[in-house]
Design a protein around this motif. Structure first.
Motif, PDB file in Angstrom:
ATOM      1  N   GLN A 293       0.859  -1.186   0.000  1.00 46.55           N
ATOM      2  CA  GLN A 293       0.000   0.000   0.000  1.00 46.55           C
ATOM      3  C   GLN A 293       0.896   1.237   0.000  1.00 46.55           C
ATOM      4  O   GLN A 293       1.750   1.389   0.871  1.00 46.55           O
ATOM      5  CB  GLN A 293      -0.904   0.019   1.232  1.00 46.55           C
ATOM      6  N   MET A 294       0.723   2.081  -0.984  1.00 48.88           N
ATOM      7  CA  MET A 294       1.497   3.315  -1.060  1.00 48.88           C
ATOM      8  C   MET A 294       0.734   4.437  -0.369  1.00 48.88           C
ATOM      9  O   MET A 294      -0.440   4.683  -0.666  1.00 48.88           O
ATOM     10  CB  MET A 294       1.766   3.689  -2.516  1.00 48.88           C
ATOM     11  N   LEU A 295       1.393   5.094   0.586  1.00 49.90           N
ATOM     12  CA  LEU A 295       0.815   6.236   1.279  1.00 49.90           C
ATOM     13  C   LEU A 295       1.570   7.501   0.873  1.00 49.90           C
ATOM     14  O   LEU A 295       2.808   7.484   0.793  1.00 49.90           O
ATOM     15  CB  LEU A 295       0.911   6.050   2.795  1.00 49.90           C
ATOM     16  N   VAL A 296       0.852   8.572   0.616  1.00 51.76           N
ATOM     17  CA  VAL A 296       1.464   9.857   0.278  1.00 51.76           C
ATOM     18  C   VAL A 296       0.861  10.908   1.206  1.00 51.76           C
ATOM     19  O   VAL A 296      -0.361  11.125   1.205  1.00 51.76           O
ATOM     20  CB  VAL A 296       1.230  10.236  -1.198  1.00 51.76           C
ATOM     21  N   THR A 297       1.700  11.570   1.984  1.00 51.58           N
ATOM     22  CA  THR A 297       1.207  12.586   2.912  1.00 51.58           C
ATOM     23  C   THR A 297       1.018  13.911   2.196  1.00 51.58           C
ATOM     24  O   THR A 297       1.505  14.110   1.073  1.00 51.58           O
ATOM     25  CB  THR A 297       2.192  12.779   4.075  1.00 51.58           C
ATOM     26  N   ASP A 298       0.314  14.851   2.876  1.00 56.65           N
ATOM     27  CA  ASP A 298       0.123  16.169   2.278  1.00 56.65           C
ATOM     28  C   ASP A 298       1.431  16.931   2.161  1.00 56.65           C
ATOM     29  O   ASP A 298       1.518  17.920   1.438  1.00 56.65           O
ATOM     30  CB  ASP A 298      -0.912  16.982   3.064  1.00 56.65           C
ATOM     31  N   GLY A 299       2.459  16.468   2.876  1.00 49.96           N
ATOM     32  CA  GLY A 299       3.773  17.096   2.766  1.00 49.96           C
ATOM     33  C   GLY A 299       4.655  16.463   1.697  1.00 49.96           C
ATOM     34  O   GLY A 299       5.816  16.825   1.549  1.00 49.96           O
ATOM     35  N   GLY A 300       4.104  15.488   0.976  1.00 52.39           N
ATOM     36  CA  GLY A 300       4.839  14.869  -0.122  1.00 52.39           C
ATOM     37  C   GLY A 300       5.658  13.648   0.282  1.00 52.39           C
ATOM     38  O   GLY A 300       6.412  13.104  -0.530  1.00 52.39           O
ATOM     39  N   ILE A 301       5.541  13.204   1.522  1.00 52.55           N
ATOM     40  CA  ILE A 301       6.264  12.016   1.972  1.00 52.55           C
ATOM     41  C   ILE A 301       5.572  10.765   1.424  1.00 52.55           C
ATOM     42  O   ILE A 301       4.360  10.608   1.545  1.00 52.55           O
ATOM     43  CB  ILE A 301       6.319  11.944   3.510  1.00 52.55           C
ATOM     44  N   GLU A 302       6.349   9.865   0.812  1.00 47.88           N
ATOM     45  CA  GLU A 302       5.808   8.627   0.255  1.00 47.88           C
ATOM     46  C   GLU A 302       6.293   7.444   1.088  1.00 47.88           C
ATOM     47  O   GLU A 302       7.480   7.325   1.381  1.00 47.88           O
ATOM     48  CB  GLU A 302       6.238   8.454  -1.206  1.00 47.88           C
ATOM     49  N   ILE A 303       5.368   6.584   1.462  1.00 45.16           N
ATOM     50  CA  ILE A 303       5.703   5.396   2.245  1.00 45.16           C
ATOM     51  C   ILE A 303       5.060   4.190   1.578  1.00 45.16           C
ATOM     52  O   ILE A 303       3.850   4.158   1.367  1.00 45.16           O
ATOM     53  CB  ILE A 303       5.181   5.496   3.697  1.00 45.16           C
ATOM     54  N   SER A 304       5.880   3.205   1.241  1.00 44.62           N
ATOM     55  CA  SER A 304       5.370   1.964   0.659  1.00 44.62           C
ATOM     56  C   SER A 304       5.342   0.907   1.758  1.00 44.62           C
ATOM     57  O   SER A 304       6.382   0.508   2.274  1.00 44.62           O
ATOM     58  CB  SER A 304       6.267   1.509  -0.499  1.00 44.62           C
ATOM     59  N   ILE A 305       4.144   0.448   2.101  1.00 41.76           N
ATOM     60  CA  ILE A 305       3.976  -0.474   3.217  1.00 41.76           C
ATOM     61  C   ILE A 305       3.651  -1.876   2.706  1.00 41.76           C
ATOM     62  O   ILE A 305       2.579  -2.097   2.126  1.00 41.76           O
ATOM     63  CB  ILE A 305       2.836  -0.017   4.153  1.00 41.76           C
ATOM     64  N   PRO A 306       4.555  -2.851   2.891  1.00 40.13           N
ATOM     65  CA  PRO A 306       4.196  -4.236   2.571  1.00 40.13           C
ATOM     66  C   PRO A 306       3.064  -4.692   3.488  1.00 40.13           C
ATOM     67  O   PRO A 306       3.128  -4.486   4.707  1.00 40.13           O
ATOM     68  CB  PRO A 306       5.485  -5.018   2.859  1.00 40.13           C
ATOM     69  N   MET A 307       2.034  -5.280   2.935  1.00 40.91           N
ATOM     70  CA  MET A 307       0.902  -5.706   3.748  1.00 40.91           C
ATOM     71  C   MET A 307       1.312  -6.778   4.743  1.00 40.91           C
ATOM     72  O   MET A 307       0.708  -6.906   5.814  1.00 40.91           O
ATOM     73  CB  MET A 307      -0.231  -6.211   2.853  1.00 40.91           C
ATOM     74  N   GLU A 308       2.343  -7.537   4.413  1.00 36.84           N
ATOM     75  CA  GLU A 308       2.842  -8.540   5.366  1.00 36.84           C
ATOM     76  C   GLU A 308       3.343  -7.871   6.638  1.00 36.84           C
ATOM     77  O   GLU A 308       3.114  -8.351   7.752  1.00 36.84           O
ATOM     78  CB  GLU A 308       3.964  -9.358   4.716  1.00 36.84           C
ATOM     79  N   THR A 309       4.017  -6.720   6.477  1.00 34.60           N
ATOM     80  CA  THR A 309       4.491  -5.955   7.642  1.00 34.60           C
ATOM     81  C   THR A 309       3.313  -5.412   8.432  1.00 34.60           C
ATOM     82  O   THR A 309       3.290  -5.464   9.666  1.00 34.60           O
ATOM     83  CB  THR A 309       5.391  -4.791   7.177  1.00 34.60           C
ATOM     84  N   TYR A 310       2.316  -4.912   7.722  1.00 33.89           N
ATOM     85  CA  TYR A 310       1.124  -4.382   8.391  1.00 33.89           C
ATOM     86  C   TYR A 310       0.401  -5.481   9.170  1.00 33.89           C
ATOM     87  O   TYR A 310      -0.044  -5.279  10.305  1.00 33.89           O
ATOM     88  CB  TYR A 310       0.181  -3.760   7.361  1.00 33.89           C
ATOM     89  N   ASN A 311       0.313  -6.666   8.550  1.00 36.22           N
ATOM     90  CA  ASN A 311      -0.413  -7.758   9.195  1.00 36.22           C
ATOM     91  C   ASN A 311       0.275  -8.240  10.474  1.00 36.22           C
ATOM     92  O   ASN A 311      -0.371  -8.785  11.365  1.00 36.22           O
ATOM     93  CB  ASN A 311      -0.565  -8.933   8.221  1.00 36.22           C
ATOM     94  N   LYS A 312       1.592  -8.059  10.546  1.00 36.94           N
ATOM     95  CA  LYS A 312       2.336  -8.489  11.733  1.00 36.94           C
ATOM     96  C   LYS A 312       2.206  -7.502  12.895  1.00 36.94           C
ATOM     97  O   LYS A 312       2.696  -7.771  13.988  1.00 36.94           O
ATOM     98  CB  LYS A 312       3.822  -8.656  11.389  1.00 36.94           C
ATOM     99  N   GLY A 313       1.579  -6.364  12.646  1.00 33.90           N
ATOM    100  CA  GLY A 313       1.411  -5.369  13.702  1.00 33.90           C
ATOM    101  C   GLY A 313       2.593  -4.454  13.862  1.00 33.90           C
ATOM    102  O   GLY A 313       2.683  -3.714  14.855  1.00 33.90           O
TER     103      GLY A 313
END
Length: 338
Positions: A293-313
């Motif tokens: 999941q790619m997240l882009v903040t209003d300040g232009g910061i981009e974060i690519s989050i592997p769902m496997e990492t998210y699922n692990k908490g």
């Protein structure tokens, strides 16, 4: 899961369907492919049967001339094989001639065997226009120029239009494209040539499912990032666990406790006639979009989050009373700048 080596080529014949020049040249002899040609054919068949872009098809038994032809042939007998291939090639040539810009092609008509089942492959190898050098001589001078030529499909690309038919039950899978026929863009292979009913491809079904879910999530959850991430997590787990998507079960998991959202989900899914569908993903690349999941903040910061990492908490989204979002990433051993 069928592998490339499971495919055994039985017989093949090639016909020229050159609608550009008004030529339908039907071969009267089978191909005698050596190992290299067999590999070429096998590779193209494998690309089709392992693709999530193919659609399932079912002949209209009352109106399909192709099914009628296939019900009366003897695949094991060479003369019957040749005559049947010619009859089907003629039907395809006529269907191609009705359309605007339907590419001229060679038709590779092949039977192959997988684990005791015999299949027919119709590989429409569309012509491509390329430039090649050409030597010309005038007196003592040699000239090198460019000459436009037509070529067939390469070894590395995929046949753009094809039909695979199981000869035991006449079920089929097909790749097709829309072209203009009588002022209307139609799937001429299924509608005018095969006369069959088709369902959407696996890739298209997954895209529809994700679009419906995202639209509902955006409507009801707004900027609730955690809920949206949880929804994506549920879809990703569904794929990891079974490589399949039960549309009704997914609706219950995501919206079962939210009657208004569930009602909208059911309505939209029914619009696409997917309410009872359970489809399996063959090629893992089809579900790549679920892995991150790619997240882009209003300040232009981009974060690519592997769902496997998210699922692990290891990834957490916190929203305070003012609506400000804090993102927490835990258990990081190392960070690399790219």
């Amino acid at each position: 899961m069928i592998t490339r080596d499971d495919i055994v080529i039985r017989k093949a014949i090639l016909h020229i369907l050159d609608t550009d020049r008004g030529e339908c040249i039907l071969s009267s002899a089978l191909l005698n492919p050596g190992p290299e040609m067999c590999d070429f054919i096998r590779n193209h068949i494998y690309k089709i049967i392992s693709s999530d872009d193919t659609k399932k098809g079912e002949f209209d038994s009352e109106f399909s001339p192709i099914k009628s032809i296939l019900q009366t042939w003897d695949e094991s007998e060479d003369s019957s094989f040749i005559e049947t291939s010619q009859a089907i090639a003629n039907k395809l040539y006529a269907a191609m001639g009705e359309g605007l810009n339907i590419p001229a092609a060679d038709l590779l008509f092949v039977t192959f065997q997988v684990e005791g089942e015999i299949y027919l492959a119709l590989l429409k190898m569309n012509y491509k226009r390329n430039y090649n050098h050409d030597k010309m001589y005038r007196g003592n001078h040699t000239f090198v120029g460019l000459l436009k030529k037509r070529s067939l499909i390469s070894e590395t690309s995929r046949v753009p239009e094809a039909v695979i038919i199981n000869l035991s039950d006449f079920s089929m899978r097909l790749l097709e494209k829309k072209y203009e026929v009588n002022g209307e863009r139609v799937n001429y292979l299924s509608e005018n040539f095969l006369i069959c009913h088709t369902s959407s491809s696996t890739r298209k079904k997954l895209n529809i499912l994700m679009r419906v879910i995202n639209n509902i999530s955006n409507k009801y959850n707004g900027a609730d990032l955690k809920t949206k991430m949880d929804i994506k997590s549920t879809l990703q787990k569904e794929y990891v666990d079974s490589r399949a998507f039960d549309v009704e079960e997914i609706g219950n998991k995501l919206f079962g406790e939210k009657p208004e959202e569930k009602a909208e989900y059911d309505e939209k899914i029914e619009m696409y006639d997917l309410q009872y569908d359970n489809f399996t993903v063959i090629n893992e690349n089809t579900a790549k979009k679920l892995e991150k999941q790619m997240l882009v903040t209003d300040g232009g910061i981009e974060i690519s989050i592997p769902m496997e990492t998210y699922n692990k908490g290891n990834f957490e989204v916190q929203t305070d009373t003012t609506g400000k979002i804090t993102i927490v990433i835990r258990d990081i051993d190392n960070v690399i700048l790219k």
